[in-house]
Design an enzyme around this catalytic site. Structure first.
Site, PDB file in Angstrom:
ATOM      1  CB  SER A 127      -0.884   0.022   1.249  1.00  0.00           C
ATOM      2  OG  SER A 127      -1.726  -1.088   1.270  1.00  0.00           O
ATOM      3  CG  HIS A 148      -1.558  -0.180  -4.302  1.00  0.00           C
ATOM      4  ND1 HIS A 148      -1.860   1.102  -3.916  1.00  0.00           N
ATOM      5  CD2 HIS A 148      -2.097  -0.986  -3.340  1.00  0.00           C
ATOM      6  CE1 HIS A 148      -2.526   1.081  -2.782  1.00  0.00           C
ATOM      7  NE2 HIS A 148      -2.694  -0.167  -2.418  1.00  0.00           N
ATOM      8  CD  GLU A 160      -1.733   4.157  -6.403  1.00  0.00           C
ATOM      9  OE1 GLU A 160      -2.047   5.349  -6.267  1.00  0.00           O
ATOM     10  OE2 GLU A 160      -1.298   3.462  -5.465  1.00  0.00           O
ATOM     11  CG  ASN A 198      -3.539   3.788   0.185  1.00  0.00           C
ATOM     12  OD1 ASN A 198      -4.772   3.829   0.113  1.00  0.00           O
ATOM     13  ND2 ASN A 198      -2.883   2.662   0.275  1.00  0.00           N
TER      14      ASN A 198
HETATM   15  N1  LIG Z   1      -6.504  -4.833   2.774  1.00  0.00           N
HETATM   16  C1  LIG Z   1      -6.555  -3.881   1.872  1.00  0.00           C
HETATM   17  O1  LIG Z   1      -7.565  -3.172   1.725  1.00  0.00           O
HETATM   18  C2  LIG Z   1      -5.384  -3.638   0.962  1.00  0.00           C
HETATM   19  C3  LIG Z   1      -5.584  -2.872  -0.211  1.00  0.00           C
HETATM   20  C4  LIG Z   1      -4.497  -2.689  -1.090  1.00  0.00           C
HETATM   21  C5  LIG Z   1      -3.263  -3.224  -0.766  1.00  0.00           C
HETATM   22  N2  LIG Z   1      -3.101  -3.945   0.381  1.00  0.00           N
HETATM   23  C6  LIG Z   1      -1.774  -4.502   0.648  1.00  0.00           C
HETATM   24  O2  LIG Z   1      -1.783  -5.883   0.293  1.00  0.00           O
HETATM   25  C7  LIG Z   1      -0.903  -6.615   1.154  1.00  0.00           C
HETATM   26  C8  LIG Z   1      -1.694  -7.719   1.823  1.00  0.00           C
HETATM   27  O3  LIG Z   1      -2.739  -7.139   2.565  1.00  0.00           O
HETATM   28  P1  LIG Z   1      -3.970  -8.009   3.088  1.00  0.00           P
HETATM   29  O4  LIG Z   1      -4.965  -7.031   3.602  1.00  0.00           O
HETATM   30  O5  LIG Z   1      -4.392  -9.015   2.060  1.00  0.00           O
HETATM   31  O6  LIG Z   1      -3.274  -8.752   4.319  1.00  0.00           O
HETATM   32  P2  LIG Z   1      -3.813 -10.013   5.149  1.00  0.00           P
HETATM   33  O7  LIG Z   1      -3.176  -9.922   6.477  1.00  0.00           O
HETATM   34  O8  LIG Z   1      -5.291 -10.129   5.058  1.00  0.00           O
HETATM   35  O9  LIG Z   1      -3.207 -11.257   4.349  1.00  0.00           O
HETATM   36  C9  LIG Z   1      -1.848 -11.527   4.268  1.00  0.00           C
HETATM   37  C10 LIG Z   1      -1.674 -13.018   4.026  1.00  0.00           C
HETATM   38  O10 LIG Z   1      -0.282 -13.265   3.790  1.00  0.00           O
HETATM   39  C11 LIG Z   1       0.028 -14.505   4.396  1.00  0.00           C
HETATM   40  N3  LIG Z   1       1.471 -14.607   4.579  1.00  0.00           N
HETATM   41  C12 LIG Z   1       2.255 -14.105   5.557  1.00  0.00           C
HETATM   42  N4  LIG Z   1       3.549 -14.438   5.345  1.00  0.00           N
HETATM   43  C13 LIG Z   1       3.576 -15.169   4.196  1.00  0.00           C
HETATM   44  C14 LIG Z   1       4.611 -15.811   3.471  1.00  0.00           C
HETATM   45  N5  LIG Z   1       5.876 -15.759   3.881  1.00  0.00           N
HETATM   46  N6  LIG Z   1       4.274 -16.488   2.346  1.00  0.00           N
HETATM   47  C15 LIG Z   1       2.993 -16.553   1.939  1.00  0.00           C
HETATM   48  N7  LIG Z   1       1.957 -15.969   2.593  1.00  0.00           N
HETATM   49  C16 LIG Z   1       2.258 -15.287   3.711  1.00  0.00           C
HETATM   50  C17 LIG Z   1      -0.780 -14.499   5.689  1.00  0.00           C
HETATM   51  O11 LIG Z   1      -0.914 -15.816   6.206  1.00  0.00           O
HETATM   52  C18 LIG Z   1      -2.082 -13.885   5.224  1.00  0.00           C
HETATM   53  O12 LIG Z   1      -3.003 -14.868   4.797  1.00  0.00           O
HETATM   54  C19 LIG Z   1      -0.310  -5.584   2.113  1.00  0.00           C
HETATM   55  O13 LIG Z   1       0.915  -5.139   1.624  1.00  0.00           O
HETATM   56  C20 LIG Z   1      -1.336  -4.465   2.101  1.00  0.00           C
HETATM   57  O14 LIG Z   1      -0.778  -3.208   2.434  1.00  0.00           O
HETATM   58  C21 LIG Z   1      -4.137  -4.181   1.232  1.00  0.00           C
END
Ligand SMILES: NC(=O)c1ccc[n+]([C@@H]2O[C@H](COP(=O)([O-])OP(=O)(O)OC[C@H]3O[C@@H](n4cnc5c(N)ncnc54)[C@H](O)[C@@H]3O)[C@@H](O)[C@H]2O)c1
Length: 289
Positions: A127, A148, A160, A198
Site C-alpha cells: 500500500s 497496487h 497503481e 492512499n
Molecule cells: N486490505 C486492503 O484493503 C489492501 C488494499 C491494497 C493493498 N493492500 C496490501 O496488500 C498486502 C496484503 O494485505 P492483506 O490485507 O491481504 O493482508 P492479510 O493480512 O489479510 O493477508 C496476508 C496473508 O499473507 C500470508 N502470509 C504471511 N507471510 C507469508 C509468506 N511468507 N508467504 C505466503 N503468505 C504469507 C498471511 O498468512 C495472510 O493470509 C499488504 O501489503 C497491504 O498493504 C491491502
C-alpha cells in the site's frame, strides 16, 4: 512479455480476490500462503466472487445456467492453491500480497528470487512501502515493481504501477500490459509513501478519524452521516473494517512518519489492533461481522 502463468503470494483479504481476477481473465494462477487453512480461505473467497459474477450474468440473460456453471468451473480450475514454491519454476508474473511489513516482504522476495525463472516480474501489492527497498532483497531489482490493487480487488478497476529506483522500463511496460490483460486500468506513479491514492485517501480519512477521537461520536453514526452526505457506498470505519484494521493502521502510521502531523493515526483503531480485533477478518472491529 506474455504472462502464461501467474502467482499470488499471500491469500488474505487481497490475495484470494487477486487470484480470482487473474483466473477470470483466463490466466492460470498459483495462490500461495503459509498454511493450508489460509489457502482454503483464499480459494473460498475466489469461489464466492466468481459465483457472484456468474450469477449476475445469468440473471441478465447474458449466459444460460449451463454456460454460467461452465464458466464458474473453468475460472476456479485455473487457480491452484499451494503452501510451497514447488511450481513457481514456470511463472512469469508474481503478485506478492503478504502483510505490510518490510521484513516479511524481504523474506518473501528473497524466496521468490530463488524460486522463479530469471525473466519473471516480481510485483508487490504494497500500500505504500518503498519498492526500491523491497527490490533490495533480490538479484533482479530491475524486475521488481509496485502493482497496487484496491479493495475489493475484483471490483475496483485501478492498479497503481509503482516505479522503484531500479525498475526497468520493460518491467513497467510489462506490468501495465498485464494489468490490462486482467481487465484493470493501470496508472503509473512514482515511489513515495502512500503513492497517489492512499496519500489522498488517508489524508481525508485523517480528518474523520481525528474528529471521531476528539468528539467520541460513534463510528457507526459518523459512517451513516458520511454515506448519506457524500453518497458513498460505505463509511470510512466500515471500509477500514473490511480492509483489515492492522493494514489500515500500519499505512496510517507510515504516512504519519513520512509526512508528519497532518496525517493522523486513529487511537481507537490502534486499540482494536492491539486487542486483535482486526475487522471483518477476525469477526470484530468497529463493527461485529
Ligand atoms: N486490505 C486492503 O484493503 C489492501 C488494499 C491494497 C493493498 N493492500 C496490501 O496488500 C498486502 C496484503 O494485505 P492483506 O490485507 O491481504 O493482508 P492479510 O493480512 O489479510 O493477508 C496476508 C496473508 O499473507 C500470508 N502470509 C504471511 N507471510 C507469508 C509468506 N511468507 N508467504 C505466503 N503468505 C504469507 C498471511 O498468512 C495472510 O493470509 C499488504 O501489503 C497491504 O498493504 C491491502
Amino acid at each position: 512479455m506474455f504472462v502464461f502463468k501467474a502467482a499470488v503470494v499471500g491469500a488474505g483479504v487481497m490475495g484470494g480476490e487477486i487470484a480470482q481476477v487473474v483466473a477470470a481473465a483466463d490466466i492460470p494462477v498459483l495462490l500461495k500462503d503459509v498454511d493450508q487453512e489460509f489457502v482454503d480461505a483464499g480459494l473460498e473467497k475466489a469461489r464466492e466472487v466468481t459465483e457472484g459474477q456468474v450469477g449476475k450474468l445469468v440473471s441478465k440473460d447474458k449466459l444460460t445456467v449451463e454456460q454460467g456453471a461452465e464458466l464458474l468451473e473453468r475460472t476456479l480450475s485455473l487457480i491452484t492453491g499451494t503452501t510451497s514454491y514447488d511450481d513457481f519454476g514456470g511463472v512469469d508474473f508474481v503478485i506478492e500480497a503478504v502483510p505490510e511489513k518490510m521484513d516479511v516482504k524481504h523474506a518473501v522476495f528473497s524466496e521468490l528470487d530463488a524460486a522463479t525463472p530469471g525473466h519473471a516480474i516480481l510485483a508487490s501489492n504494497t500500500s505504500g512501502l518503498s519498492i526500491t527497498e523491497i527490490g533490495d532483497a533480490t538479484n533482479r531489482p530491475d524486475k521488481v515493481v509496485g502493482f497496487h490493487f484496491f479493495w475489493p480487488a475484483s471490483f475496483m478497476r485501478l492498479i497503481e504501477i509503482v516505479e522503484g529506483e531500479e525498475t526497468s522500463q520493460a518491467t513497467l511496460q510489462g506490468a501495465a500490459n498485464f494489468a490490462q490483460a486482467i481487465r484493470k486500468t493501470p496508472v503509473r506513479c512514482a515511489e513515495c509513501p502512500g503513492f497517489v491514492v492512499n496519500r489522498i485517501l488517508t489524508s481525508t480519512a485523517s480528518e474523520i478519524w481525528r474528529y471521531q477521537d476528539e468528539t467520541g461520536i460513534s463510528a457507526e453514526e459518523l459512517d451513516a452521516h458520511i454515506t448519506e452526505a457524500a453518497g458513498m457506498p460505505m463509511g470510512p470505519f466500515r471500509v477500514a473494517d473490511m480492509s483489515g484494521l492492522d493494514t489500515v493502521a500500519k499505512v496510517a502510521r507510515d504516512m504519519h512518519d513520512a509526512y508528519g502531523d497532518r496525517f493522523y493515526v486513529h487511537k481507537g483503531m490502534e486499540e482494536l489492533v492491539e486487542r486483535g480485533d482486526l475487522g471483518a477478518k477476525t469477526g470484530k472491529g468497529f463493527y461485529e461481522h
